[in-house]
Motif scaffolding. Sequence first.
Motif, short mmCIF file in Angstrom:
data_model
loop_
_atom_site.label_atom_id
_atom_site.label_comp_id
_atom_site.label_asym_id
_atom_site.label_seq_id
_atom_site.Cartn_x
_atom_site.Cartn_y
_atom_site.Cartn_z
N PRO A 125 0.95 -1.27 0.07
CA PRO A 125 -0.24 -0.31 -0.08
C PRO A 125 0.62 1.22 -0.11
O PRO A 125 2.05 1.00 0.22
CB PRO A 125 -1.33 0.04 1.01
N GLY A 126 0.54 2.19 -0.61
CA GLY A 126 1.12 4.01 -0.58
C GLY A 126 1.18 3.88 -2.01
O GLY A 126 2.09 5.25 -2.15
N GLY A 127 1.21 3.24 -3.12
CA GLY A 127 1.78 3.51 -4.12
C GLY A 127 0.80 4.36 -4.85
O GLY A 127 -0.56 4.22 -4.81
N ASP A 128 0.76 5.44 -5.88
CA ASP A 128 0.35 6.16 -6.40
C ASP A 128 0.13 6.20 -7.94
O ASP A 128 0.89 6.02 -8.52
CB ASP A 128 0.90 7.93 -5.96
N GLY A 129 -1.20 6.18 -8.71
CA GLY A 129 -1.62 5.76 -9.36
C GLY A 129 -1.81 6.51 -10.61
O GLY A 129 -2.76 6.65 -11.89
N GLN A 130 -1.58 7.68 -10.44
CA GLN A 130 -1.97 9.06 -10.88
C GLN A 130 -1.56 9.57 -12.17
O GLN A 130 -1.94 9.95 -13.01
CB GLN A 130 -2.11 10.82 -9.97
N TYR A 131 -0.11 8.78 -12.39
CA TYR A 131 0.46 8.73 -14.17
C TYR A 131 0.26 7.83 -14.57
O TYR A 131 1.03 7.73 -15.41
CB TYR A 131 1.84 9.44 -13.59
N PHE A 132 -0.79 6.43 -14.28
CA PHE A 132 -1.23 5.10 -15.38
C PHE A 132 -1.97 5.89 -16.56
O PHE A 132 -1.00 5.54 -17.20
CB PHE A 132 -1.81 4.40 -14.53
N PRO A 133 -2.70 7.20 -16.46
CA PRO A 133 -3.28 6.96 -18.04
C PRO A 133 -1.89 7.74 -18.39
O PRO A 133 -2.27 7.08 -20.04
CB PRO A 133 -3.39 8.26 -17.50
N LEU A 134 -0.48 7.69 -18.69
CA LEU A 134 0.15 7.45 -19.51
C LEU A 134 0.87 6.62 -19.45
O LEU A 134 1.66 6.83 -20.74
CB LEU A 134 1.69 9.10 -18.67
N VAL A 135 0.57 5.36 -19.80
CA VAL A 135 1.29 4.08 -20.16
C VAL A 135 0.57 4.57 -21.01
O VAL A 135 0.88 3.32 -22.37
CB VAL A 135 1.02 2.92 -19.39
N GLY A 136 -0.12 4.96 -21.68
CA GLY A 136 -0.84 4.71 -23.76
C GLY A 136 0.42 5.18 -24.87
O GLY A 136 -0.59 5.40 -25.45
N LEU A 137 1.07 5.74 -23.90
CA LEU A 137 2.23 6.37 -25.04
C LEU A 137 3.05 5.58 -25.02
O LEU A 137 3.15 5.37 -26.50
CB LEU A 137 2.45 7.41 -24.50
N ILE A 138 2.70 4.64 -24.57
CA ILE A 138 3.75 3.26 -24.77
C ILE A 138 3.58 1.85 -25.75
O ILE A 138 2.33 1.90 -25.51
CB ILE A 138 3.90 2.71 -23.28
N PRO A 139 4.34 1.64 -27.20
CA PRO A 139 3.52 0.73 -28.10
C PRO A 139 2.30 -0.28 -27.17
O PRO A 139 1.40 -0.82 -28.04
CB PRO A 139 4.65 0.22 -28.42
N GLN A 140 2.97 -0.98 -26.21
CA GLN A 140 2.61 -2.36 -25.62
C GLN A 140 0.87 -2.05 -25.19
O GLN A 140 0.19 -2.51 -25.12
CB GLN A 140 3.08 -2.80 -24.30
N TRP A 141 0.62 -0.76 -24.81
CA TRP A 141 -0.38 -0.09 -24.30
C TRP A 141 -1.42 -0.01 -25.07
O TRP A 141 -3.29 0.95 -24.92
CB TRP A 141 -0.11 0.94 -22.85
N LYS A 142 -1.12 0.89 -26.42
CA LYS A 142 -2.04 1.29 -27.68
C LYS A 142 -3.22 1.18 -27.89
O LYS A 142 -4.47 1.78 -28.01
CB LYS A 142 -0.79 1.62 -28.70
#
Length: 546
Positions: free
Chosen positions: A118-135
């Motif tokens: 616990p304690g992880g921050d997921g606020q930057y997760f949406p930026l994974v859409g810039l990575i090829p594996q997530w497109k």
Amino acid sequence: MRAAALYSAAGSLLLTALTAAPAGSTPVAPDGAEQQGTVVAAARAKASGIDFGTCADAKDMPGSLQCGTVSVPLDYAQPGGRQIKLTVTRVKATHKDPHNSKRHVPRQGALVYNPGGPGGDGQYFPLVGLIPQWKRIAAAYDLIGYSPRGVGRSAPLSCEDPKRFFKAPSQAPTYPSESYKQERIAQAKAYAQGCAKRSGSGLQYFNSLNNARDLDVLRAALGEERITFMGASYGTYFGAVYATMFPSHVRRMVFDSAVDPAPDQIWYRNNLIQSAAFESRWADFRDWIARHHDVYGLGKTAAAVQHSYTKASAQLAAEPAGGKVGPAELQASFLQAGYYDDYWPTRAKALSAYLKGDPKPLIDQAGPATEAAAESENSNAVYTAVECNDAPWPTDWKVWDRDNTRLSRVAPFETWDNAWMNLPCAFWPAPQQQPLDVRTGPGELPPTLILAAERDAATPYAGAEEMHRRLSGSTLVTERDSGTHGVAGGPNRCINGYLDAYLLEGRLPEQSASCAPHPEPKPAAPGDRSHPTPAKESLKGKAARR
């Protein structure tokens, strides 16, 4: 080879004995008042929605990232009482097929992610859409990240002055003396008292049950009747709690590197088993270094590499590198390599350089990231609060001393460090709950996907098997003979194929499946600048344990 078979016979027998230690009792169902409070809060959130707009730190963010907040009750038994705001981020579905620019991809809803802790921050997760594996996934889903209660700007918790958080350089005795143990007991008591003093009477409400309730309020605020959720590490645990509490609100769920959710494992026993698993992963790392002795010169066998590491630790105890890297900082740095094998080349290179007279790489990698002190202190506070609140812990120091002394004889690498990390729970000032019996019956929950690496130390593989048994209709996909913690969207195309098929088509293999391991990292010579520093390096500090 499965994680349960990774330990020596002595280690396996020892863990069997240790798990008989009293660390909890019969779990109970969530309180009815809190269930009703969740219904009230979700209805309120559905009516108000989330007003997404420009992020406060927009100058550092791509323009597609939007930010907003959702209000949740601090105490769900009092839904009209004190409210706290959770920070939420979003990147809308692109609708663009990365393999066919003319094809319009229909939106499938919102995909909410939690990175664990616990304690992880997921606020930057949406930026994974810039990575090829997530497109492909980013084309079909609004990607949603958020800071859970207590984290970041979401009613942040604190247990001590961030300026005092990094106590470098520090010792890390493998076999601590009685006087050292008493020092750590005093520190643990002071830390627990600091959590109560700095966080107030609301401390007890930062727990996994409320994290699951918050997720349901977030679902409603997003306008989703059923949620698509991906949790990693600890995120798999409260995701499974959510699935047990709100099975009809689930559309699809991915559990990446699953925690053992059995009530009697939360959290004291899970930490003991985790310490044993890190010993095996440390052995994997040493074997890899030994195979590349021509590059690093740290020894041709795992035992010889251990000797080099022990030598460096002794030297750092006598004279900390740069005045700030002692044995504890060395151990924390190499513990990160137990989580992620992409750290192996840089860690081995730093150790090699240090023993040859150049301490700079080690200082750069292991030195305290003082610029991130506030973030690290906050993360550590949330980790401690959630784990301590979630379940009863042994309150007798003799139990801790007995169990960790025995375990350290066969698993010395991480055992005591893990014990000190969690010892505040022995003196916790807030009420502690009984863990929920995570379990769903046939037809109660839509099919879910569990991903696990066979040699993962942070969440040992046996936990994924237990999660699979408890969630009816789930499918377990295993990355064989690999130990990286968190496999979704990584370098393994086979794993990513199963992830895409499930999230995009709702398709799962008829039975549990497996993938060959991703390639081992390539060594980096001490003078080689071509090997990149792992992206996770920016998160230096005391890592959350799951």
